[in-house]
Scaffold this motif. Structure first.
Motif, short mmCIF file in Angstrom:
data_model
loop_
_atom_site.label_atom_id
_atom_site.label_comp_id
_atom_site.label_asym_id
_atom_site.label_seq_id
_atom_site.Cartn_x
_atom_site.Cartn_y
_atom_site.Cartn_z
N ILE A 20 0.84 -1.19 0.00
CA ILE A 20 0.00 0.00 0.00
C ILE A 20 0.88 1.24 0.00
O ILE A 20 0.63 2.21 -0.70
CB ILE A 20 -0.92 0.03 1.23
CG1 ILE A 20 -1.85 -1.16 1.21
CG2 ILE A 20 -1.72 1.31 1.27
CD1 ILE A 20 -2.59 -1.34 2.51
N ALA A 23 2.49 1.36 -3.53
CA ALA A 23 1.68 1.19 -4.74
C ALA A 23 1.37 2.46 -5.49
O ALA A 23 1.67 2.62 -6.65
CB ALA A 23 0.40 0.46 -4.42
N LYS A 24 0.69 3.42 -4.86
CA LYS A 24 0.13 4.48 -5.67
C LYS A 24 1.03 5.70 -5.79
O LYS A 24 0.57 6.75 -6.22
CB LYS A 24 -1.22 4.90 -5.07
CG LYS A 24 -2.26 3.80 -5.18
CD LYS A 24 -3.65 4.35 -5.20
CE LYS A 24 -4.55 3.50 -6.04
NZ LYS A 24 -5.90 4.00 -6.13
N MET A 27 2.18 6.56 -9.87
CA MET A 27 1.41 6.19 -11.04
C MET A 27 0.48 7.31 -11.44
O MET A 27 -0.14 7.93 -10.59
CB MET A 27 0.58 4.94 -10.77
CG MET A 27 -0.12 4.53 -12.04
SD MET A 27 -0.91 2.96 -11.88
CE MET A 27 -2.16 3.38 -10.70
N LYS A 31 -8.37 8.93 -16.81
CA LYS A 31 -9.67 8.33 -17.13
C LYS A 31 -10.47 9.27 -18.01
O LYS A 31 -10.30 10.49 -17.94
CB LYS A 31 -10.47 8.09 -15.84
CG LYS A 31 -9.90 7.05 -14.95
CD LYS A 31 -10.86 6.73 -13.80
CE LYS A 31 -10.18 5.73 -12.89
NZ LYS A 31 -10.92 5.33 -11.75
N MET A 48 6.14 5.85 -21.81
CA MET A 48 6.67 4.85 -20.87
C MET A 48 7.86 4.12 -21.45
O MET A 48 8.77 3.74 -20.72
CB MET A 48 5.57 3.86 -20.47
CG MET A 48 4.60 4.47 -19.48
SD MET A 48 3.48 3.28 -18.77
CE MET A 48 2.41 2.97 -20.17
N ARG A 55 4.76 4.96 -14.72
CA ARG A 55 3.58 4.13 -14.89
C ARG A 55 2.37 5.01 -15.16
O ARG A 55 2.07 5.89 -14.35
CB ARG A 55 3.33 3.29 -13.64
CG ARG A 55 4.51 2.40 -13.27
CD ARG A 55 4.09 1.23 -12.42
NE ARG A 55 3.40 1.63 -11.19
CZ ARG A 55 2.80 0.78 -10.38
NH1 ARG A 55 2.77 -0.49 -10.67
NH2 ARG A 55 2.19 1.20 -9.29
N ILE A 56 1.73 4.75 -16.29
CA ILE A 56 0.53 5.52 -16.63
C ILE A 56 -0.56 4.54 -16.99
O ILE A 56 -0.36 3.67 -17.82
CB ILE A 56 0.78 6.44 -17.84
CG1 ILE A 56 1.99 7.32 -17.59
CG2 ILE A 56 -0.44 7.28 -18.12
CD1 ILE A 56 2.34 8.21 -18.75
N SER A 57 -1.73 4.68 -16.36
CA SER A 57 -2.84 3.81 -16.74
C SER A 57 -3.93 4.66 -17.38
O SER A 57 -4.21 5.77 -16.94
CB SER A 57 -3.39 3.06 -15.53
OG SER A 57 -4.32 3.84 -14.84
N VAL A 58 -4.48 4.15 -18.47
CA VAL A 58 -5.50 4.89 -19.20
C VAL A 58 -6.77 4.08 -19.24
O VAL A 58 -6.77 2.94 -19.71
CB VAL A 58 -5.04 5.18 -20.65
CG1 VAL A 58 -6.04 6.07 -21.35
CG2 VAL A 58 -3.66 5.81 -20.65
N THR A 59 -7.85 4.62 -18.74
CA THR A 59 -9.12 3.91 -18.84
C THR A 59 -10.15 4.82 -19.48
O THR A 59 -10.00 6.03 -19.52
CB THR A 59 -9.62 3.43 -17.48
OG1 THR A 59 -9.64 4.52 -16.58
CG2 THR A 59 -8.74 2.36 -16.92
N ARG A 74 -10.40 10.20 -7.86
CA ARG A 74 -10.00 8.84 -8.20
C ARG A 74 -9.20 8.79 -9.48
O ARG A 74 -8.99 7.73 -10.05
CB ARG A 74 -11.25 7.95 -8.31
CG ARG A 74 -11.98 7.89 -7.01
CD ARG A 74 -12.88 6.67 -6.87
NE ARG A 74 -13.70 6.79 -5.68
CZ ARG A 74 -13.29 6.49 -4.46
NH1 ARG A 74 -12.08 6.05 -4.27
NH2 ARG A 74 -14.09 6.63 -3.43
N PHE C 217 -9.83 -0.40 -18.24
CA PHE C 217 -9.71 -0.58 -19.68
C PHE C 217 -8.29 -1.01 -20.06
O PHE C 217 -8.09 -1.96 -20.79
CB PHE C 217 -10.05 0.76 -20.33
CG PHE C 217 -10.01 0.78 -21.83
CD1 PHE C 217 -8.90 1.25 -22.51
CD2 PHE C 217 -11.10 0.37 -22.57
CE1 PHE C 217 -8.89 1.29 -23.89
CE2 PHE C 217 -11.08 0.41 -23.95
CZ PHE C 217 -9.98 0.87 -24.61
N PRO C 220 -0.88 -0.58 -17.82
CA PRO C 220 0.37 -1.03 -18.41
C PRO C 220 1.18 -1.93 -17.49
O PRO C 220 2.31 -2.25 -17.78
CB PRO C 220 1.11 0.30 -18.64
CG PRO C 220 0.61 1.18 -17.56
CD PRO C 220 -0.82 0.79 -17.30
#
Lengths: 312, 296, 285
Positions: A20, A23-24, A27, A31, A48, A55-59, A74, C217, C220
């Motif tokens: 924990i 983790a965040k 990143m 969204k 990246m 770290r990049i997350s795309v939703t 969020r 969705f 990475p």
């Protein structure tokens, strides 16, 4: 036996705690808009691979979903194909969120019909009538006697909002079929002789089986196509819009680094390769003030101005 | 020594009792949470209009937002009843065949087939609705797109069939052998026995099975979301695109800002859905219990 | 000469046979379509690498791992709670109002639509308990959904333990709990696991409860903590077939995902069935 279970539980909890904490931290969570998703994903992938460890997350979920996530803390960046609404700004402020905007690309919202449909041009007014349900058959526009089948997005979509506010200036016909994303609309119109849809210009660059409408706000001034970069950037194509990213407060750290990349020449080249248009000079200045930068931007085209049309 | 273990025993008993009650708490919790998150909606939306007005347009900006479930309710019932129209005859027929006529070898094959069918995830069935059933429907009916209520009904029928088949089979098997023997002794054929004696005797069990199948169909989300075309207008027939209650929640919940009327309204339609499936399941339960009493 | 009665019977039987064939054919069609169009995509790379190029190439590893992690959390909630409830119902409960209410609740819980579980999960886990959208929230939501399965399966297993086992222990002076612990549970646990695995295979394939409680969705990376979002096989199939920006290009990947998903569900079912078969053999020996 019991001792083993206790040991396992303890170590699991410890591992969890460590995770924990780690983790965040670095990143970047993005969204939102479906229109933007593949170009932002491409940008993220390229970034990246050039910046290992990031770290990049795309939703997805639609512009509305992205902004809602930003307001609810969020996500770090909300992709939005429309402007933020005043109600959303209010909600954000009550949650302690201060939305700031960066423009990453320009879109010429494209109206598509089936390739076999003889009609290849429409006025903004006619598009509005079609989507409000006032005109129900192509013959009323000079085409064949085929009922018009409406394809559109769902209410979480910025494109849905933008069409409504800027083009239709009225409510959608309830007979419109709400598709989950731009690509679904393209696929549907390809198979439907009477179909019409609206998608971001990045989705029509290679598409066979569809015709991209030329659009005029005033027929006497001429019809223009979103596939023509000059017309889009000069504002002659009537339905252009900036594609936005909203952040909470001034961008810092990993978020800022990614934004800087998106707006760099390399980033804007990726934007254009995905079928959208690089941002013009005026937006670069605006972005720089959000990013807290000074100095000349690495803009590609500095001569053209675009009257940005926000959905708000 | 005995007192100590007695206390421990009581404690353990209490622990398990609490565990048992947790189930009730969860069910009650779902209901309470749904009600608490829907109640604020009804401050602004009159109940009658909510249930029966046909326009659902919560994000309207040029007119005032309307929250009418009418079309959604009709769409939900349409696809479910359509599904039953396909699944009930097929299901009862298959169950009758398997319980009474089929050879043991056929039964050995059929049982796992039906179990596997029951285990196929709803998203896979919905996917097949898009890639397989849709094009077939559009070709047969010469439509532009095969995503409509008919598609949804076919897919939901596939999902309800295993439930209907296995429960009907159970019901048929529970019919006392004496019924069958008496009928045959009176000169009826095997077929006549099945149709005129066994099925009527198992009627309540069969009805319960169908109601459970209907409950499944009404509550299904992914299948209808992917295959019914998502058009919020009141359906004109089975070839219209429809949007069910479940689809609406799935589509809109992600984007709606917390604690707005739209947000509460989505929970309100979730509550209506919960109540509908609750009632359907209760009816099925009652019918089944009446049936079990009769047979005993 | 065929009498009318016999003719009707032949006709009737044929209709019933046709119904059964149609049902079985449905499964054949489903499996054929998915296997034939998905098998071409499946290879070691597909199962062990990350998606690339905007998910138009590469593999579905994060979805497989995500589904695995969520299912573990589901099991951690559903198994103890399910077993505990079943133990109460079968070993301690007496016929009465409370027992009837508990049983009624179990039946109703199994009928609650999956999207309603999703709504509940969003309120309880994501918002009220403030753990956000993550593996834990999604796993807990799925765990609640799987409860009716584990309870029913556990109860069946407990019922199958002969009463003589219990009576023998009690006669020797054991307390109730001691009896359960040593003379009932060891024989019931294998059966409990069988039913539980079936319930878990359902949970692994569910999409609606994880839509808003944590499924993403595109990520990475492989999730490293329970509080990360995750990709999951059923959600991946959903977005590959509807939301993706090149749905025709990725159609083969969608088929591949569908195939992996039903293969996973099938393997879990097979495992449970073999377990059940082995247990029956043990019992009859």
């Amino acid at each position: 036996m019991r001792k083993i279970i206790c040991l396992i539980t303890m170590s699991a909890i410890l591992l969890l705690g460590a995770n924990i904490a780690m983790a965040k931290s670095d990143m970047v969570e993005i969204k939102g808009s479906d229109t933007l998703i593949n170009v932002v994903q491409k940008l993220a992938e390229t970034y990246m691979s050039g910046h290992p460890g990031s770290r990049i997350s795309v939703t997805g979920g639609g512009s509305g979903t992205g902004i809602a996530a930003l307001i609810n803390k969020r996500c770090d960046i909300a992709n939005s194909s429309r402007g933020i609404k005043s109600k959303e700004v209010e909600d954000a402020n009550t949650q302690g969120v201060n939305p700031k905007r960066v423009v990453v690309a320009i879109d010429g919202l494209s109206i598509i019909t089936n390739a076999k449909n003889p009609i290849d041009r429409l006025t903004v007014d006619e598009i509005g009538k079609i989507y409000r349900g006032d005109v129900k058959n192509w013959k009323d526009l000079g085409g064949s006697d085929t009922p018009i089948n409406l394809y559109g997005r769902q209410s979480n979509s910025g494109t849905y909002d933008f069409m409504k506010e800027v083009v239709m200036k009225g409510e959608y016909s309830p007979n419109m079929k709400s598709m989950n994303g731009n690509a679904q609309i393209v696929e549907a119109v390809k198979q439907d002789l009477g179909g019409i849809g609206y998608v971001g210009v990045g989705y029509v660059k290679d598409a066979a089986g569809i015709t991209v409408m030329q659009v005029a706000s005033d027929p006497t001034l001429g019809y223009f196509s979103p596939l023509n970069p000059m017309d889009v950037k000069s504002g002659k194509y009537p339905i252009t819009r900036p594609l936005n990213q909203y952040l909470n407060g001034d961008p810092k750290g990993a978020v800022k680094d990614f934004l800087v990349f998106e707006l760099s020449k390399e980033g804007q080249d990726i934007v254009e390769s995905e079928g959208f248009f690089a941002i013009p000079h005026e937006y670069h200045k605006y972005n720089n003030s959000t990013l807290g930068r000074t100095g000349e931007p690495e803009a590609k085209d500095t001569k053209y101005s675009v009257e940005g049309r926000d959905g708000a | 020594m005995a007192k100590h273990s007695n206390l421990k025993e009581k404690f353990i008993h209490g622990l398990f009792l609490f565990n048992g009650l947790l189930v009730v708490i969860v069910l009650a919790g779902i209901f309470v949470l749904l009600v608490s998150k829907s109640a604020p909606a009804f401050k602004e939306i009159p109940l009658w209009g909510f249930l029966f007005k046909s326009t659902w347009n919560p994000t309207a900006t040029f007119v005032s937002p309307t929250y009418g479930m009418g079309s959604m309710l009709v769409s939900t019932f349409m696809v479910s009843i359509g599904a039953l129209a396909i699944a009930v005859p097929l299901g009862i027929g298959t169950a009758a065949y398997l319980s009474d006529i089929a050879s043991p070898r056929v039964r050995e094959i059929a049982k796992p087939v039906i179990e596997i069918l029951a285990g196929i995830p709803s998203v896979v069935i919905g996917f097949l609705g898009i890639v397989l059933v849709g094009p077939v429907i559009s070709k047969i009916f010469r439509l532009s797109s095969g995503l409509n209520a008919l598609n949804g009904s076919i897919l939901l029928a596939v999902m309800a069939l295993p439930t209907i088949i296995s429960l009907t089979e159970d019901a048929l098997k529970s019919v006392p052998l004496s019924f069958k023997e008496a009928s045959l002794a009176l000169g009826a054929t095997h077929w006549q026995t099945i149709v005129k004696v066994k099925i009527p005797a198992a009627a309540s069990g069969i009805v319960a099975a169908c109601m459970l199948g209907m409950g499944r169909a009404i509550g299904e989300t992914m299948t209808v979301l992917m295959a019914t075309g998502c058009s919020i207008a009141m359906p004109k027939g089975f070839l219209s695109s429809v949007q069910t209650i479940t689809s609406t929640i799935a589509i809109e919940l992600g984007e709606v800002p917390y604690n707005t009327t739209h947000y509460y309204a989505l929970f309100a339609i979730g509550l209506v859905l919960f109540i509908i499936t609750f009632i359907v399941n209760m009816i099925s339960d009652i019918v089944l219990h009446k049936y079990q009493k009769v047979v005993k | 000469m065929i009498k009318k009665k016999q003719f009707t019977q032949i006709l009737g039987f044929s209709i019933l046979r046709a119904c059964t064939l149609l049902v079985m054919l449905t499964l054949v069609v489903i499996l054929y379509d998915i296997i034939s169009k998905g098998i071409g995509v499946i290879n070691w790379k597909f199962l062990t690498t990350m998606p690339t190029d905007g998910m138009t190439k590469g593999g579905i590893l994060p979805a497989i791992i995500g589904t695995f992690l969520v299912t573990v959390i589901t099991a951690l909630l559903a198994i103890p709670m399910g077993m505990g409830c079943a133990i109460y119902l079968n070993e301690y409960a007496k016929d009465g109002m409370i027992t009837r209410i508990i049983r009624m609740s179990i039946r109703n819980l199994s009928g609650v639509p999956s999207i309603v579980y999703g709504l509940f999960g969003v309120i309880l886990f994501v918002q009220l308990m403030n753990i956000g959208t993550c593996i834990l929230a999604a796993g807990l939501t799925l765990g609640l959904m799987t409860l009716p399965w584990t309870i029913t399966a556990s109860e069946e297993a407990l019922k199958n333990v002969p009463n003589s086992y219990r009576e023998g222990a009690l006669a020797l002076g054991a307390t109730k709990w001691q009896t359960i612990k040593t003379n009932v549970l060891p024989y019931a646990v294998p059966g409990m696991l069988t039913g539980t695995i079936l319930g878990l295979s359902r949970a692994a394939g569910e999409t609606a409860p994880i839509l808003f409680t944590g499924a993403a969705f595109y990520l990475p990376y492989i999730p490293k903590s329970l509080f990360d979002q995750f990709m999951a096989l059923p959600y991946h199939l959903y977005i590959m077939s509807t939301q993706h920006h090149s749905i025709t290009k990725v159609r083969p990947i969608a088929y591949g995902t569908a195939l992996v998903l039903i293969a996973l569900v099938f393997m879990m079912n097979l495992f449970a069935t073999i377990l059940r078969y082995k247990l029956r053999k043990v019992k009859t020996e």
